[in-house]
Design a protein around this motif. Structure first.
Motif, PDB file in Angstrom:
ATOM      1  N   LEU A  68       0.827  -1.206   0.000  1.00  0.00           N
ATOM      2  CA  LEU A  68       0.000   0.000   0.000  1.00  0.00           C
ATOM      3  C   LEU A  68       0.862   1.256   0.000  1.00  0.00           C
ATOM      4  N   SER A  69       1.972   1.234   0.745  1.00  0.00           N
ATOM      5  CA  SER A  69       2.864   2.387   0.761  1.00  0.00           C
ATOM      6  C   SER A  69       3.474   2.635  -0.615  1.00  0.00           C
ATOM      7  N   PHE A  70       3.850   1.552  -1.314  1.00  0.00           N
ATOM      8  CA  PHE A  70       4.402   1.670  -2.665  1.00  0.00           C
ATOM      9  C   PHE A  70       3.378   2.301  -3.604  1.00  0.00           C
ATOM     10  N   VAL A  71       2.125   1.855  -3.503  1.00  0.00           N
ATOM     11  CA  VAL A  71       1.073   2.396  -4.373  1.00  0.00           C
ATOM     12  C   VAL A  71       0.815   3.858  -4.046  1.00  0.00           C
ATOM     13  N   GLN A  72       0.731   4.178  -2.748  1.00  0.00           N
ATOM     14  CA  GLN A  72       0.481   5.557  -2.350  1.00  0.00           C
ATOM     15  C   GLN A  72       1.593   6.494  -2.817  1.00  0.00           C
ATOM     16  N   GLY A  73       2.834   6.031  -2.759  1.00  0.00           N
ATOM     17  CA  GLY A  73       3.974   6.881  -3.092  1.00  0.00           C
ATOM     18  C   GLY A  73       4.299   6.952  -4.564  1.00  0.00           C
ATOM     19  N   SER A  74       3.597   6.194  -5.410  1.00  0.00           N
ATOM     20  CA  SER A  74       3.878   6.187  -6.846  1.00  0.00           C
ATOM     21  C   SER A  74       3.102   7.293  -7.545  1.00  0.00           C
ATOM     22  N   LYS A  75       3.758   7.965  -8.485  1.00  0.00           N
ATOM     23  CA  LYS A  75       3.113   9.014  -9.270  1.00  0.00           C
ATOM     24  C   LYS A  75       2.672   8.462 -10.611  1.00  0.00           C
ATOM     25  N   GLY A  76       1.777   9.185 -11.271  1.00  0.00           N
ATOM     26  CA  GLY A  76       1.305   8.733 -12.572  1.00  0.00           C
ATOM     27  C   GLY A  76       0.414   7.516 -12.428  1.00  0.00           C
ATOM     28  N   THR A  77       0.632   6.535 -13.296  1.00  0.00           N
ATOM     29  CA  THR A  77      -0.197   5.336 -13.304  1.00  0.00           C
ATOM     30  C   THR A  77       0.416   4.266 -12.408  1.00  0.00           C
ATOM     31  N   VAL A  78      -0.410   3.646 -11.594  1.00  0.00           N
ATOM     32  CA  VAL A  78       0.035   2.553 -10.735  1.00  0.00           C
ATOM     33  C   VAL A  78      -1.129   1.569 -10.600  1.00  0.00           C
TER      34      VAL A  78
ATOM     35  N   THR B 292       4.223  -0.249 -11.793  1.00  0.00           N
ATOM     36  CA  THR B 292       4.104   1.004 -12.532  1.00  0.00           C
ATOM     37  C   THR B 292       4.609   0.771 -13.949  1.00  0.00           C
ATOM     38  N   PRO B 293       4.176   1.596 -14.922  1.00  0.00           N
ATOM     39  CA  PRO B 293       4.595   1.397 -16.306  1.00  0.00           C
ATOM     40  C   PRO B 293       6.105   1.465 -16.516  1.00  0.00           C
ATOM     41  N   GLY B 294       6.823   2.171 -15.649  1.00  0.00           N
ATOM     42  CA  GLY B 294       8.266   2.276 -15.806  1.00  0.00           C
ATOM     43  C   GLY B 294       9.025   1.010 -15.480  1.00  0.00           C
ATOM     44  N   GLY B 295       8.342  -0.008 -15.010  1.00  0.00           N
ATOM     45  CA  GLY B 295       8.999  -1.273 -14.711  1.00  0.00           C
ATOM     46  C   GLY B 295       9.170  -1.558 -13.238  1.00  0.00           C
ATOM     47  N   GLY B 296       8.880  -0.591 -12.369  1.00  0.00           N
ATOM     48  CA  GLY B 296       8.968  -0.848 -10.937  1.00  0.00           C
ATOM     49  C   GLY B 296       7.857  -1.779 -10.487  1.00  0.00           C
ATOM     50  N   MET B 297       8.198  -2.748  -9.641  1.00  0.00           N
ATOM     51  CA  MET B 297       7.195  -3.728  -9.204  1.00  0.00           C
ATOM     52  C   MET B 297       7.520  -4.211  -7.798  1.00  0.00           C
ATOM     53  N   VAL B 298       6.495  -4.334  -6.987  1.00  0.00           N
ATOM     54  CA  VAL B 298       6.624  -4.891  -5.640  1.00  0.00           C
ATOM     55  C   VAL B 298       5.672  -6.062  -5.527  1.00  0.00           C
ATOM     56  N   VAL B 299       6.176  -7.187  -5.043  1.00  0.00           N
ATOM     57  CA  VAL B 299       5.384  -8.406  -4.897  1.00  0.00           C
ATOM     58  C   VAL B 299       5.375  -8.799  -3.433  1.00  0.00           C
ATOM     59  N   SER B 300       4.194  -9.007  -2.869  1.00  0.00           N
ATOM     60  CA  SER B 300       4.104  -9.484  -1.493  1.00  0.00           C
ATOM     61  C   SER B 300       3.605 -10.921  -1.499  1.00  0.00           C
ATOM     62  N   GLY B 301       4.011 -11.650  -0.479  1.00  0.00           N
ATOM     63  CA  GLY B 301       3.593 -13.050  -0.388  1.00  0.00           C
ATOM     64  C   GLY B 301       4.126 -13.670   0.883  1.00  0.00           C
ATOM     65  N   PHE B 302       4.432 -14.937   0.791  1.00  0.00           N
ATOM     66  CA  PHE B 302       4.926 -15.678   1.950  1.00  0.00           C
ATOM     67  C   PHE B 302       6.299 -16.217   1.564  1.00  0.00           C
ATOM     68  N   PHE B 303       7.286 -15.283   1.557  1.00  0.00           N
ATOM     69  CA  PHE B 303       8.614 -15.556   1.022  1.00  0.00           C
ATOM     70  C   PHE B 303       9.695 -15.692   2.087  1.00  0.00           C
ATOM     71  N   GLU B 304       9.453 -15.137   3.261  1.00  0.00           N
ATOM     72  CA  GLU B 304      10.517 -15.047   4.262  1.00  0.00           C
ATOM     73  C   GLU B 304      10.990 -16.433   4.692  1.00  0.00           C
TER      74      GLU B 304
ATOM     75  N   SER C 223      16.666   1.565 -10.013  1.00  0.00           N
ATOM     76  CA  SER C 223      15.339   1.969  -9.535  1.00  0.00           C
ATOM     77  C   SER C 223      14.956   1.317  -8.210  1.00  0.00           C
ATOM     78  N   CYS C 224      15.696   0.277  -7.795  1.00  0.00           N
ATOM     79  CA  CYS C 224      15.263  -0.487  -6.625  1.00  0.00           C
ATOM     80  C   CYS C 224      15.341   0.307  -5.329  1.00  0.00           C
ATOM     81  N   ARG C 225      16.316   1.206  -5.224  1.00  0.00           N
ATOM     82  CA  ARG C 225      16.394   2.007  -4.000  1.00  0.00           C
ATOM     83  C   ARG C 225      15.137   2.862  -3.846  1.00  0.00           C
ATOM     84  N   ASP C 226      14.708   3.461  -4.935  1.00  0.00           N
ATOM     85  CA  ASP C 226      13.497   4.290  -4.880  1.00  0.00           C
ATOM     86  C   ASP C 226      12.284   3.436  -4.512  1.00  0.00           C
ATOM     87  N   SER C 227      12.188   2.220  -5.067  1.00  0.00           N
ATOM     88  CA  SER C 227      11.060   1.340  -4.743  1.00  0.00           C
ATOM     89  C   SER C 227      11.103   0.914  -3.287  1.00  0.00           C
ATOM     90  N   VAL C 228      12.292   0.623  -2.788  1.00  0.00           N
ATOM     91  CA  VAL C 228      12.443   0.268  -1.372  1.00  0.00           C
ATOM     92  C   VAL C 228      12.004   1.436  -0.495  1.00  0.00           C
TER      93      VAL C 228
END
Length: 344
Positions: free
Chosen positions: A83-93, A140-152, A199-204
């Motif tokens: 949700l934080s990634f979506v809120q902080g993204s500009k343009g289309t998400v 986002t269209p620029g290629g940034g992507m965040v995936v949540s799941g049960f990965f830990e 781009s990963c630092r910005d996504s983080v």
């Protein structure tokens, strides 16, 4: 006497034809009611704030699909990286609740549209069950992507992140960012970040921003899309959509998926435009659409009756239900897999 018998036969024949016509009308009416009931039963509830994602049983049209095991329940958390990634993204998400799409015709359609991508996704990480371990995807269209799941704690995820690493890695805010072939990826517990190199630092950063208390009241639905409409303002915009696109500065789309898709669209008028004007435009377009439906198009008639158009708080709001195929055909979404096979 002979003429009288002929008149009786004609009368009986006419009566028989009348009875057949009545029975045929009743049968057609009964069949139409049945088709209408099946159609409406396949329409999910329209998206609501703070709704929980639903793992659905196979719908009527997909009853032959193999059942999917229900995923683990998503733990409630104050800090929600997606949700934080979506809120902080500009343009289309966009945000997709992946588990909500399993056992729906939309998932089946997406598999046909993106056969290679689904194959790579499901076979690329040995040891992960994507029907259970994958939760949500935001991109986002620029290629940034965040995936949540049960990965830990799953070695398969670490192996995947390190595979093909050619550009080294670096630590940043608790995440190890791996660079490879112009791309980067990183893991933060149950969150995985992908994107172009650099781009990963910005996504983080976006994922680690505090999650607003209002986020569940804004970002909800099986599918969520927020767009500034810049990508639709070119010459490729369908003529029937262009007047509405030109009158909007942006829109938010939320959808729940079942046999059909229940869409809620919220549009912000451009400067100088009144939401009530857009409401009249939308109502006129819907009346035109309804008037073009034939008597045999029972399913579309039933869905069209669910349409609701309002304007409040300076915004245009519209609820409508669509068949899954119409998401691609009416909204002109690309489907490379079927296009390559010569299917419209």
């Amino acid at each position: 006497m002979k003429k009288k018998r002929q008149n009786v036969r004609l009368l009986l024949g006419a009566l028989l034809l009348l009875i057949c016509a009545v029975l045929w009308t009743l049968w057609n009416s009964r069949e139409a009611r049945g088709r209408r009931e099946v159609t409406l039963a396949g329409v999910p509830a329209f998206p609501q704030p703070r709704q929980e994602p639903t793992q659905r049983k196979p719908p009527v049209s997909s009853a032959k699909l193999p059942p999917v095991k229900p995923p683990p329940l998503r733990p409630r958390q104050r800090q929600d990286g997606v949700l934080s990634f979506v809120q902080g993204s500009k343009g289309t998400v966009a945000l997709v609740n992946v588990n909500a799409l399993f056992n729906t015709p939309l998932a089946e359609r997406l598999r046909k549209c993106l056969p290679k991508e689904f194959h790579d996704l499901e076979s690329g990480v040995e040891g992960l069950d994507f029907t259970r371990d994958l939760d949500r995807v935001a991109f986002t269209p620029g290629g940034g992507m965040v995936v949540s799941g049960f990965f830990e704690g799953k070695p398969a995820v670490q192996k995947f992140l390190q595979a093909g690493a050619t550009g080294g890695s670096d630590e940043y805010r608790g995440a190890t960012i791996v660079n490879s072939d112009g791309n980067c990826r990183a893991q933060m517990g149950n969150l995985v970040v992908f994107g172009p190199s650099g781009s990963c630092r910005d996504s983080v950063d976006r994922a680690l921003e505090p999650t607003s208390e209002a986020a569940p009241d804004e970002i909800y639905g099986d599918l969520y899309l927020r767009s500034d409409l810049e990508a639709m303002r070119g010459s490729g915009t369908p003529p029937e959509l262009k007047p509405l696109v030109d009158a909007l500065s942006g829109l938010t789309l939320r959808a729940n998926v079942w046999d059909s898709v229940a869409l809620s669209v919220e549009g912000n008028p451009t400067s100088g435009k009144d939401a009530r004007e857009l409401e009249q435009m939308a109502r006129g377009a819907m009346q035109l659409f309804k008037g073009q439906l034939g008597d045999d198009q029972v399913e579309l008639q039933a869905l069209a009756e669910l349409t609701k158009v309002t304007s409040q708080d300076g915004k245009l709001s519209m609820d409508l239900a669509l068949p899954v195929a119409d998401l691609f055909e009416k909204l002109h979404l690309p489907c490379p897999g079927l296009e390559d096979a010569g299917v419209p």
